[in-house]
Design a protein around this motif. Structure first.
Motif, PDB file in Angstrom:
ATOM      1  N   THR A  44       0.840  -1.200   0.000  1.00  0.00           N
ATOM      2  CA  THR A  44       0.000   0.000   0.000  1.00  0.00           C
ATOM      3  C   THR A  44       0.870   1.243   0.000  1.00  0.00           C
ATOM      4  O   THR A  44       0.599   2.213  -0.713  1.00  0.00           O
ATOM      5  CB  THR A  44      -0.942   0.003   1.219  1.00  0.00           C
ATOM      6  N   TYR A  45       1.931   1.231   0.796  1.00  0.00           N
ATOM      7  CA  TYR A  45       2.861   2.365   0.832  1.00  0.00           C
ATOM      8  C   TYR A  45       3.413   2.644  -0.564  1.00  0.00           C
ATOM      9  O   TYR A  45       3.445   3.791  -1.015  1.00  0.00           O
ATOM     10  CB  TYR A  45       4.011   2.111   1.809  1.00  0.00           C
ATOM     11  N   GLU A  46       3.859   1.600  -1.246  1.00  0.00           N
ATOM     12  CA  GLU A  46       4.472   1.802  -2.565  1.00  0.00           C
ATOM     13  C   GLU A  46       3.484   2.403  -3.558  1.00  0.00           C
ATOM     14  O   GLU A  46       3.843   3.255  -4.355  1.00  0.00           O
ATOM     15  CB  GLU A  46       5.066   0.493  -3.076  1.00  0.00           C
TER      16      GLU A  46
ATOM     17  N   THR B 116       3.588   6.941  -4.510  1.00  0.00           N
ATOM     18  CA  THR B 116       3.806   7.457  -5.865  1.00  0.00           C
ATOM     19  C   THR B 116       2.607   8.256  -6.350  1.00  0.00           C
ATOM     20  O   THR B 116       2.759   9.176  -7.147  1.00  0.00           O
ATOM     21  CB  THR B 116       4.092   6.311  -6.861  1.00  0.00           C
ATOM     22  N   PHE B 117       1.405   7.940  -5.835  1.00  0.00           N
ATOM     23  CA  PHE B 117       0.199   8.616  -6.307  1.00  0.00           C
ATOM     24  C   PHE B 117      -0.073   9.947  -5.611  1.00  0.00           C
ATOM     25  O   PHE B 117      -0.263  10.972  -6.248  1.00  0.00           O
ATOM     26  CB  PHE B 117      -1.022   7.699  -6.149  1.00  0.00           C
ATOM     27  N   TRP B 118      -0.116   9.964  -4.261  1.00  0.00           N
ATOM     28  CA  TRP B 118      -0.597  11.140  -3.530  1.00  0.00           C
ATOM     29  C   TRP B 118       0.292  12.377  -3.655  1.00  0.00           C
ATOM     30  O   TRP B 118      -0.239  13.490  -3.780  1.00  0.00           O
ATOM     31  CB  TRP B 118      -0.869  10.793  -2.070  1.00  0.00           C
ATOM     32  N   PRO B 119       1.608  12.276  -3.649  1.00  0.00           N
ATOM     33  CA  PRO B 119       2.396  13.504  -3.827  1.00  0.00           C
ATOM     34  C   PRO B 119       2.120  14.182  -5.175  1.00  0.00           C
ATOM     35  O   PRO B 119       2.020  15.408  -5.249  1.00  0.00           O
ATOM     36  CB  PRO B 119       3.846  13.017  -3.725  1.00  0.00           C
ATOM     37  N   GLU B 120       1.952  13.396  -6.218  1.00  0.00           N
ATOM     38  CA  GLU B 120       1.652  13.952  -7.545  1.00  0.00           C
ATOM     39  C   GLU B 120       0.238  14.522  -7.606  1.00  0.00           C
ATOM     40  O   GLU B 120      -0.006  15.559  -8.216  1.00  0.00           O
ATOM     41  CB  GLU B 120       1.837  12.880  -8.625  1.00  0.00           C
TER      42      GLU B 120
ATOM     43  N   ASN C 246      -0.781  13.579   2.325  1.00  0.00           N
ATOM     44  CA  ASN C 246       0.647  13.879   2.392  1.00  0.00           C
ATOM     45  C   ASN C 246       1.045  14.448   3.750  1.00  0.00           C
ATOM     46  O   ASN C 246       2.135  14.173   4.245  1.00  0.00           O
ATOM     47  CB  ASN C 246       1.043  14.845   1.273  1.00  0.00           C
ATOM     48  N   ASP C 247       0.171  15.240   4.354  1.00  0.00           N
ATOM     49  CA  ASP C 247       0.489  15.907   5.623  1.00  0.00           C
ATOM     50  C   ASP C 247       0.423  14.990   6.833  1.00  0.00           C
ATOM     51  O   ASP C 247       1.153  15.189   7.804  1.00  0.00           O
ATOM     52  CB  ASP C 247      -0.457  17.095   5.862  1.00  0.00           C
ATOM     53  N   LEU C 248      -0.468  14.018   6.813  1.00  0.00           N
ATOM     54  CA  LEU C 248      -0.642  13.149   7.984  1.00  0.00           C
ATOM     55  C   LEU C 248       0.581  12.254   8.210  1.00  0.00           C
ATOM     56  O   LEU C 248       1.195  11.777   7.244  1.00  0.00           O
ATOM     57  CB  LEU C 248      -1.873  12.250   7.810  1.00  0.00           C
TER      58      LEU C 248
END
Length: 190
Positions: free
Chosen positions: A54-56, A60-64, A83-85
């Motif tokens: 799930t991390y991988e 890659t998805f949420w920062p973009e 991203n903030d949590l």
């Protein structure tokens, strides 16, 4: 004391993933109504727990997504919150993580979560990590189950519940979405 909330999608026949961890059915039914419930949940937690897989995918998805000019404002807000949590990654193979506000778990899964739950603050959410979910269920660490049941059957796969003891759950509430997905919210009988 914080609650640990397991929020997971399952098929109508009870599988979190296909036999090879496939999630190709996962978001077939996702809609705005469900996104609103996910947003409410995300705003009531202060820590996200994930496994390696799930991390991988998320890292890659949420920062973009947070800086993508073509996605909806609500999705950008969701991405920024993701991203903030603080995120704690449980992995036996990763040696480092680079998604902002992420760290590798320092103790065993069970010890780490038991210690986290003793802290003050908002709740903790477990997203992804089939092995983690099974371990936390087996050790009685889950305080609330948010099970999103998709109107699809896949015949076989990795079940949500793989318990070695009886597990009694109390239905707290449910919500049926216009697309046929049903959100079932349970707590364990203590």
């Amino acid at each position: 004391m914080k609650k640990l909330i397991l929020s997971t999608n399952v098929t109508l026949d009870g599988f979190m993933a296909g036999p090879n961890k496939e999630l190709d059915w996962h978001f077939d039914n996702w809609n705005e109504e469900m996104a609103e419930y996910a947003w409410q949940l995300l705003n009531n937690v202060d820590t996200i727990l994930v496994g390696r897989g799930t991390y991988e995918g998320m890292s890659t998805f949420w920062p973009e997504a947070a800086v993508n000019p073509i996605i909806r404002k609500r999705d950008v807000e969701f991405a920024k919150r993701m991203n903030d949590l603080p995120k704690i990654v449980f992995s036996k193979t990763l040696t480092s993580v680079n998604w902002c506000n992420s760290r590798l778990a320092g103790k065993s899964d069970v010890e780490e979560v038991a210690a986290l739950k003793k802290n003050r603050g908002k709740d903790i959410i477990l997203w992804g990590g089939i092995g983690m979910a099974h371990s936390f269920i087996e050790h009685g660490l889950i305080d609330e189950y948010r099970i999103w049941v998709a109107p699809i059957a896949i015949g076989n796969g990795i079940p949500l519940f793989s318990v070695h003891r009886k597990l009694n759950l109390k239905l707290l509430w449910s919500k049926m979405f216009s697309n046929g997905v049903i959100l079932l919210v349970y707590s364990p009988y203590k």
